[in-house]
Design an enzyme around this catalytic site. Structure first.
Site, short mmCIF file in Angstrom:
data_model
loop_
_atom_site.label_atom_id
_atom_site.label_comp_id
_atom_site.label_asym_id
_atom_site.label_seq_id
_atom_site.Cartn_x
_atom_site.Cartn_y
_atom_site.Cartn_z
N LYS A 12 -9.56 -3.47 8.53
CA LYS A 12 -10.59 -2.89 7.67
C LYS A 12 -11.80 -2.61 8.53
O LYS A 12 -12.32 -3.49 9.21
CB LYS A 12 -10.93 -3.89 6.54
CG LYS A 12 -11.67 -3.25 5.38
CD LYS A 12 -10.74 -2.35 4.56
CE LYS A 12 -11.40 -1.89 3.27
NZ LYS A 12 -11.51 -2.96 2.27
N HIS A 13 -12.23 -1.36 8.53
CA HIS A 13 -13.39 -0.94 9.34
C HIS A 13 -13.23 -1.35 10.80
O HIS A 13 -14.14 -1.90 11.41
CB HIS A 13 -14.69 -1.49 8.75
CG HIS A 13 -14.96 -1.01 7.35
ND1 HIS A 13 -15.08 0.32 7.03
CD2 HIS A 13 -15.10 -1.69 6.18
CE1 HIS A 13 -15.30 0.44 5.73
NE2 HIS A 13 -15.30 -0.76 5.19
#
Length: 529
Positions: free
Chosen positions: A280-281
């Site tokens: 994530k990110h």
């Protein structure tokens, strides 16, 4: 500049003969005179087309193994002459130079030659000289000349001629000229980059990078930013070379995160067991091995279920149906794996917003390569972080040595640390992350955040205690003070792996001994900004 220019004469010289005959027949049908060289001319004649050899045009034979054939005023004069300049027209008449209205050239396959491991001499022989010279000449004179360097432009060229009754518009020629200069720039970048490596120059005076457009993107990191995705021509398995089976086009952030996920999971060879990374990110929120791929996914998911929602999943082995069913339990943006079973693909097809990418294998994380990053006024270039640590590289610095289980988890955590934004702290237990702290300004903050995430997940999973109890910790750089180590110990960690090298290493080691921890130094750090 003149807008509409009729196309009467074309010079064609191509290494990649894709679409050549169809193009040449279409031009001949439009009464375009064809001039060509060597193998291209032979291919055209074999197809029954009338063609003039460049050697007949110049009055000189191709010589020096084909190195010299088009470098002649009869060629370059025909490409460069300004049709509205009386002096130029006079020179053409005086010397018998005929105008060339279209140049179709693609270059010696230098990039392919280097990619297949050719030696220095063969690589040099595949550096095109006449081709780039003609392309640049034609592109410079785009007021009158069309230049095509890619078979993808053959159909647009013919469509233009149909629409303009055998002529080309200035705007069309300008587009072709821009593409031509980009092609020669990319070619020169490939040659100069290869030569820097061949002569072992890590910091050449000038550095060039190039790419080919893979897709335009809806926007960049944010909707107000325009963006595009380019491929660099390498065959490294990953997002740039993967096959997309379903779902809408990848976004800028999807591509960035998918690359991060696949590079991380490639650290874990299938021979050592199935592995899964959830990103994530650009940071992992869960990484794990398992007896099966589905188990690896579930263990990675249990590290941080909240962050995993809408994440990117990378697998180190072929996607099977059981794993596909587990993944579709929550919303996921992208799944990338080295292959997928038909029934897994069919199951994913029911999720129209899920993108599935497959590759031809894992990335070689030990391979050399370059990475670059733009800064204001320039860019930074460095070797890819392909640092690897084996058990024999570790130095035990505490009174207590790690157990075999702790050592295995340390090495697992260390591979993950390379892919977590600094300051990076990773808690691992039984070959699965149980807490990840990333991108904090303080290392102790990363340690606390990772521990707190584990506490939160213990509540979600209904556990009596967080999984950091009995875990090991990896730190991408040294602990500058003992506080980060003590925070990890308070969370239940029993062993630590870190680079070492701090002025206060003795203080940190003493604190580890006092807490009964085992600690090893790698002598190598993994900053990732």
């Amino acid at each position: 500049m003149t807008d509409l220019v009729p196309l009467k004469r074309a010079l064609i010289s191509v290494s990649d003969k894709t679409g050549l005959i169809d193009l040449a027949k279409a031009l001949a049908a439009r009464k375009v005179e064809l001039v060509s060289t060597g193998g291209t001319a032979r291919a055209l004649r074999e197809a029954g087309l009338a063609v003039q050899d460049v050697s007949d045009l110049t009055g000189f034979p191709e010589m020096m193994d084909g190195r010299v054939k088009t470098l002649h005023p009869m060629v370059h004069g025909g490409l460069l002459a300004l049709r509205d300049n009386e002096e130029h027209l006079g020179s053409m008449t005086a010397h018998g130079i005929k105008a060339i209205d279209l140049l179709v050239v693609n270059l010696y396959p230098f990039e392919d030659t280097v990619a297949r491991g050719a030696d220095y001499a063969e690589a040099v022989e595949n550096i095109d000289i006449g081709g780039p010279a003609m392309i640049r000449a034609a592109a410079k004179n785009h007021g009158f000349v069309s230049v095509v360097t890619d078979p993808e432009d053959y159909i647009p060229l013919l469509s233009e001629l149909d629409a303009q009754e055998g002529r080309t518009r200035l705007s069309f020629r300008q587009t072709l000229a821009q593409r031509a200069y980009a092609r020669t720039a990319a070619y020169d970048a490939a040659v100069s980059t290869w030569m820097a490596g061949a002569i072992n120059d890590p910091a050449p005076r000038r550095r060039a990078f190039a790419g080919t457009l893979a897709q335009t993107l809806r926007y960049g990191e944010n909707p107000h930013q325009s963006a595009a995705f380019y491929r660099d021509g390498s065959d490294r398995p990953g997002v740039a070379t993967a096959t997309q089976h379903q779902g809408k086009d990848l976004s800028y952030n999807n591509i960035n995160d998918t690359d991060a996920a696949f590079e991380l999971v490639s650290e874990f060879l299938p021979a050592d067991g199935p592995a899964c990374a959830i990103i994530k990110h650009a940071n992992p929120c869960g990484v794990a091995r398992g007896a099966t791929l589905a188990e690896a996914y579930n263990r990675a998911y249990d590290c941080d279920r909240i962050s995993a929602f809408g994440g990117i999943i990378a697998l180190n082995t072929r996607l099977d149906l059981d794993t596909a069913k587990a993944i579709t339990g929550i919303f996921t943006e992208v799944v990338i794996a080295p292959g997928a079973d038909d029934d897994a693909i069919a199951h994913f097809a029911t999720k129209k917003n899920l993108r599935l990418l497959t590759t031809k294998g894992l990335a070689n994380t030990a391979a050399a390569g370059l990475t670059f990053k733009q800064v204001s006024g320039g860019f930074l270039v460095q070797d890819r972080d392909n640092g690897m640590i084996e058990p024999d590289d570790l130095r035990v610095v505490t009174k207590r040595a790690p157990s075999a289980a702790e050592l295995a988890d340390m090495l697992f955590a260390w591979r993950i640390a390379k892919h977590v934004k600094s300051n990076a702290i990773i808690y691992v237990k039984d070959q699965a992350t149980v807490g990840v702290g990333a991108g904090q300004m303080s290392r102790v903050d990363s340690t606390r955040i990772a521990a707190r995430k584990s506490q939160d997940m213990a509540e979600v999973l209904g556990l009596d205690a967080p999984l950091t109890q009995g875990s090991v910790v990896a730190s991408d750089a040294f602990f500058p003070f003992a506080d980060g180590l003590l925070t990890a110990a308070e969370a239940g960690a029993t062993a630590l792996i870190q680079p070492g090298g701090s002025m206060r290493d003795d203080e940190v080691i003493a604190a580890a001994d006092a807490a009964g921890l085992a600690m090893v130094f790698t002598g190598q750090r993994h900053f990732r900004h």
